[in-house]
Design an enzyme around this catalytic site. Structure first.
Site, PDB file in Angstrom:
ATOM      1  N   TYR A 107       1.454  -7.025  -2.419  1.00  0.00           N
ATOM      2  CA  TYR A 107       0.837  -6.342  -1.862  1.00  0.00           C
ATOM      3  C   TYR A 107      -0.354  -7.018  -1.143  1.00  0.00           C
ATOM      4  O   TYR A 107      -1.517  -7.788  -1.712  1.00  0.00           O
ATOM      5  CB  TYR A 107       0.388  -4.472  -2.409  1.00  0.00           C
ATOM      6  CG  TYR A 107       0.642  -4.296  -3.274  1.00  0.00           C
ATOM      7  CD1 TYR A 107       2.099  -4.298  -3.070  1.00  0.00           C
ATOM      8  CD2 TYR A 107       0.341  -3.656  -4.122  1.00  0.00           C
ATOM      9  CE1 TYR A 107       3.209  -3.607  -3.747  1.00  0.00           C
ATOM     10  CE2 TYR A 107       1.399  -2.263  -4.851  1.00  0.00           C
ATOM     11  CZ  TYR A 107       2.508  -2.297  -4.673  1.00  0.00           C
ATOM     12  OH  TYR A 107       2.903  -1.408  -5.331  1.00  0.00           O
ATOM     13  N   HIS A 161       7.546  -5.988 -11.453  1.00  0.00           N
ATOM     14  CA  HIS A 161       8.059  -5.283 -10.440  1.00  0.00           C
ATOM     15  C   HIS A 161       9.532  -5.043  -9.760  1.00  0.00           C
ATOM     16  O   HIS A 161       9.576  -3.596 -10.222  1.00  0.00           O
ATOM     17  CB  HIS A 161       7.321  -5.977  -9.159  1.00  0.00           C
ATOM     18  CG  HIS A 161       6.662  -4.624  -7.860  1.00  0.00           C
ATOM     19  ND1 HIS A 161       5.795  -5.586  -7.391  1.00  0.00           N
ATOM     20  CD2 HIS A 161       7.149  -3.517  -8.022  1.00  0.00           C
ATOM     21  CE1 HIS A 161       5.439  -4.440  -6.408  1.00  0.00           C
ATOM     22  NE2 HIS A 161       6.827  -3.600  -6.903  1.00  0.00           N
ATOM     23  N   SER A 165       4.464   7.167  -5.234  1.00  0.00           N
ATOM     24  CA  SER A 165       4.980   7.697  -4.053  1.00  0.00           C
ATOM     25  C   SER A 165       5.093   9.161  -4.499  1.00  0.00           C
ATOM     26  O   SER A 165       6.406   9.910  -4.358  1.00  0.00           O
ATOM     27  CB  SER A 165       6.090   7.515  -3.657  1.00  0.00           C
ATOM     28  OG  SER A 165       6.348   6.482  -2.843  1.00  0.00           O
ATOM     29  N   PRO A 166       3.987   9.878  -5.549  1.00  0.00           N
ATOM     30  CA  PRO A 166       4.910  11.179  -5.812  1.00  0.00           C
ATOM     31  C   PRO A 166       4.399  12.839  -4.778  1.00  0.00           C
ATOM     32  O   PRO A 166       5.103  13.172  -5.244  1.00  0.00           O
ATOM     33  CB  PRO A 166       3.652  11.546  -7.500  1.00  0.00           C
ATOM     34  CG  PRO A 166       2.388  10.342  -6.216  1.00  0.00           C
ATOM     35  CD  PRO A 166       2.838   9.358  -6.128  1.00  0.00           C
ATOM     36  N   GLY A 197       5.725  11.677  -1.768  1.00  0.00           N
ATOM     37  CA  GLY A 197       6.988  11.470  -1.190  1.00  0.00           C
ATOM     38  C   GLY A 197       6.207  10.242   0.490  1.00  0.00           C
ATOM     39  O   GLY A 197       6.739  11.287   1.276  1.00  0.00           O
ATOM     40  N   GLY A 239       3.284  10.579   1.194  1.00  0.00           N
ATOM     41  CA  GLY A 239       2.135  11.050   2.472  1.00  0.00           C
ATOM     42  C   GLY A 239       3.198  12.355   3.243  1.00  0.00           C
ATOM     43  O   GLY A 239       2.542  13.344   3.282  1.00  0.00           O
ATOM     44  N   ALA A 277       2.548  16.319   1.748  1.00  0.00           N
ATOM     45  CA  ALA A 277       0.939  16.724   1.164  1.00  0.00           C
ATOM     46  C   ALA A 277       1.032  16.990   3.129  1.00  0.00           C
ATOM     47  O   ALA A 277       0.111  17.916   3.881  1.00  0.00           O
ATOM     48  CB  ALA A 277      -0.174  15.892   2.178  1.00  0.00           C
TER      49      ALA A 277
END
Length: 326
Positions: free
Chosen positions: A59, A135, A214-215, A217, A219, A222
């Protein structure tokens, strides 16, 4: 925040953790970095009980670990955090990209892993990592060799536990033959459920923590994006199939249904989406990412949201999203 353990016999963590990737990588890269706010978000997460802090060497590359290291070096936060990082992807323009990690190249060679853990420890300003994760599996290197090098880091005291990311049950079993697998990190959300077929049940049976990235999606769940134009011009989500103009409009039906349920149970769409993920297993610890204090508080609130069986059943029945993950 209520707690759980990082798998059977693992350290106690909050049921929701914090993914730090977006603080320096992938999302809205044209915006000026606000490291002071990101550090404050990391501190607030830990204060709220979101003690699993997840980063990776790729990252940035490297800038995310440096940021997390700076944050945890302040005021004793390192001792309160369960620090997780990853190895096995390399930022390499012009290289062959990983299908599931655009812009990165896989590298699971033992010599690379042995060198990388020392580099990560330096950037993170710590003498050990609580969870070190592969990873991605490098198809050119047997997983036994990659995981064996990570096990060496455990023996050397540089790492406490080791885990995997985006793997099959067969790959988990092969790694287990080398060293205990503490965790598996993969995408899981209301619009990405592949892991529920085999991987999550296997982890549950084996006492392995499952860490959904990414729970929300990315963003979308939300309710933050109704059009591709809502995304910054240099945001990598613009390249993803589910965020294209023709698919994002179709996928609004999923968000609309989540919003109805949220209004009924007295939560926000993000909290409903996270509460559904939490309901998928004892050791399922989602790591939603944010660099914004208000979204952090919203995510933390999901730990206290109670969904009835009828709510969960309604969420289970949501339609399949238009477009693939990548």
């Amino acid at each position: 925040m209520r707690g759980t353990t990082l798998g059977g016999g693992g350290p106690e963590v909050g049921v929701i953790g914090l993914g730090c990737m977006g603080m320096t990588h992938a999302y809205d890269m044209g915006a000026e970095r606000d490291d002071a706010t990101s550090i404050a978000v990391i501190h607030e997460a830990i204060d709220l009980g979101m003690t699993l802090i997840d980063t990776a060497d790729v990252y940035g590359p490297h800038t995310n670990e440096e940021l997390v290291g700076r944050a945890l070096a302040i005021g004793g936060y390192r001792d309160r955090a369960v620090l997780a990082t990853k190895v096995g992807l390399v930022d390499a323009l012009g290289g062959k990209p990983s299908r599931t990690s655009p812009g990165a190249v896989k590298n699971g060679r033992p010599e690379y892993i042995r060198r990388s853990i020392d580099d990560s420890l330096r950037r993170l300003r710590t003498d050990h990592v609580d969870l070190y994760q592969l990873h991605r599996v490098d198809e050119e290197v047997p997983i036994e060799e990659s995981f064996g090098a990570m096990a060496e880091a455990v023996a050397a005291g540089k790492v406490t536990r080791i885990g995997l990311s985006e793997v099959s049950v067969d790959e988990i079993k092969r790694a287990q033959a080398v060293h205990p697998v503490a965790s598996v990190q993969s995408e899981l959300s209301l619009w990405t459920r592949d892991a529920l077929a085999e991987v999550v049940p296997y982890c549950e049976a084996q006492g392995i923590a499952f860490l959904p990235f990414s729970p929300l999606g990315r963003g979308f769940l939300a309710g933050r994006f109704a059009s591709i134009d809502d995304l910054p011009a240099d945001d990598f989500r613009r390249r993803l199939p589910r965020f294209q103009e023709e698919t994002i409009a179709v996928n609004q039906a999923i968000v609309d249904r989540v919003r109805v349920i949220a209004e009924r149970v007295g939560g926000t769409p993000a909290q409903v989406a996270l509460a559904w993920v939490l309901a998928q297993g004892r050791y399922v610890v989602p790591i939603p990412g944010t660099k914004t204090p208000k979204y952090l508080a919203d995510n933390a609130g999901a730990a206290g949201l109670v969904l009835k069986k009828s709510d969960l059943a309604e969420l289970d029945a949501l339609p399949t999203p238009a477009g693939t993950r990548y």
